[in-house]
Design a protein around this motif. Structure first.
Motif, short mmCIF file in Angstrom:
data_model
loop_
_atom_site.label_atom_id
_atom_site.label_comp_id
_atom_site.label_asym_id
_atom_site.label_seq_id
_atom_site.Cartn_x
_atom_site.Cartn_y
_atom_site.Cartn_z
N SER A 3 0.81 -1.23 0.00
CA SER A 3 0.00 0.00 0.00
C SER A 3 0.84 1.28 0.00
CB SER A 3 -0.96 0.00 1.20
OG SER A 3 -1.78 -1.15 1.18
N GLY A 4 1.96 1.25 -0.70
CA GLY A 4 2.78 2.44 -0.81
C GLY A 4 3.63 2.75 0.41
N LEU A 5 3.59 1.89 1.40
CA LEU A 5 4.40 2.09 2.61
C LEU A 5 5.81 1.54 2.40
CD1 LEU A 5 1.81 0.92 5.30
CD2 LEU A 5 2.41 3.29 4.74
N GLN A 6 6.76 2.10 3.12
CA GLN A 6 8.12 1.56 3.17
C GLN A 6 8.36 1.07 4.60
OE1 GLN A 6 11.31 3.99 1.63
NE2 GLN A 6 9.95 5.01 0.16
N GLY A 7 8.73 -0.20 4.70
CA GLY A 7 8.96 -0.76 6.03
C GLY A 7 10.40 -0.63 6.46
N TYR A 22 6.80 2.15 9.57
CA TYR A 22 6.23 2.23 8.22
C TYR A 22 6.17 3.69 7.79
CZ TYR A 22 5.05 -2.64 8.89
OH TYR A 22 5.13 -4.00 9.10
N LEU A 23 6.97 4.01 6.77
CA LEU A 23 7.01 5.36 6.22
C LEU A 23 5.87 5.53 5.22
CD1 LEU A 23 8.87 7.96 6.20
CD2 LEU A 23 9.87 6.99 4.10
N VAL A 82 4.41 3.45 13.75
CA VAL A 82 5.20 2.51 14.55
C VAL A 82 4.28 1.42 15.08
CG1 VAL A 82 6.74 2.23 16.51
CG2 VAL A 82 6.75 4.38 15.22
N GLY A 83 4.60 0.15 14.78
CA GLY A 83 3.79 -0.94 15.30
C GLY A 83 3.55 -2.02 14.27
#
Length: 241
Positions: free
Chosen positions: A34-38, A51-52, A61-62
């Motif tokens: 979903s477009g997040l960077q972990g 998750y950015l 955060v989590g």
């Protein structure tokens, strides 16, 4: 791919740097949906997933759950944080000062940070007897002195014994009736060993005894705090007695 190329610390996005400034150690970036960077991080000895957001301006955060309720954070944290951390911790435990309890040929090795005055350490010692006596498990007692005023002296007495394993067995089998006498004068070498064990305990984030370290079904190091319940005991020992 589970992981993305490793970035240098100076390349972390600003929100990730902000988490790092709060005391987290950023380990590595990993792919996220979903477009997040972990980002896998370690904070106070625990794995933390960051998750950015797609705009690069915010960080969550989590744990990240999917529609089925599955935790998508656990696999990258296991791979990037807990697996290397477990290897590091195991190496330090192996190099610490410990007393062996059981056969040196036992296929399963379990470490326990223990205090001579700890009743729950004694409880676990008794729980482990079927496996130890069958030659399936060797317990390695990483001794510390922290619970009572004479704990250090008693731990020193066990380390100073001519037959450490026999002295430990006599002390633990007696339980509350143990007649173990602490050393009045502790040799410098033994004091250094006990200090080192206590420092290791602190480094591992352990605040009480017993702290039990054992391999799970994948060979990854796990920790149990306190004497375990029967169902957990079987996991620690690797089988039923």
């Amino acid at each position: 791919m589970l992981t993305a190329p490793l970035l240098h610390a100076q390349d972390w996005p600003e929100p990730i740097k902000a988490v790092e400034a709060r005391g987290a150690e950023i380990i590595q970036r990993f792919d996220a949906p979903s477009g997040l960077q972990g980002y896998a991080a370690r904070y106070n000895g625990q794995g933390v997933a960051l998750y950015l957001t797609d705009d690069g301006e915010h960080v969550l955060v989590g744990s990240l759950l999917n529609a089925k309720g599955e935790d998508l954070s656990q696999q990258p944290l296991d791979k990037l944080v807990y697996e290397p951390l477990g290897k590091e911790m195991l190496s330090k435990l192996e190099r610490s000062t410990w007393i062996a309890d059981g056969s040196p040929k036992a296929p399963r090795i379990i470490y326990m940070i223990s205090d001579p005055n700890c009743p729950y350490c004694n409880m676990f010692w008794k729980q482990a007897r079927p496996w130890v006596e069958a030659g399936d498990v060797q317990l390695r007692h990483v001794l510390v002195g922290m619970l009572r005023q004479d704990s250090v002296a008693k731990a020193a007495a066990l380390l100073n014994a001519k037959d450490q394993q026999a002295a430990l067995h006599e002390h633990e089998s007696a339980g509350k009736a143990s007649k173990l006498q602490g050393l009045k004068k502790i040799p410098d070498t033994i004091q250094q060993q006990l200090d080192s064990n206590l420092n290791l305990m602190t480094e591992m984030g352990v605040s009480a005894t017993p702290a039990i370290f054992y391999p799970d079904e994948n060979g990854q190091l796990r920790q149990q705090q306190g004497a375990p319940r029967p169902d957990v005991l079987n996991l620690i020992m690797g089988s039923r007695p």
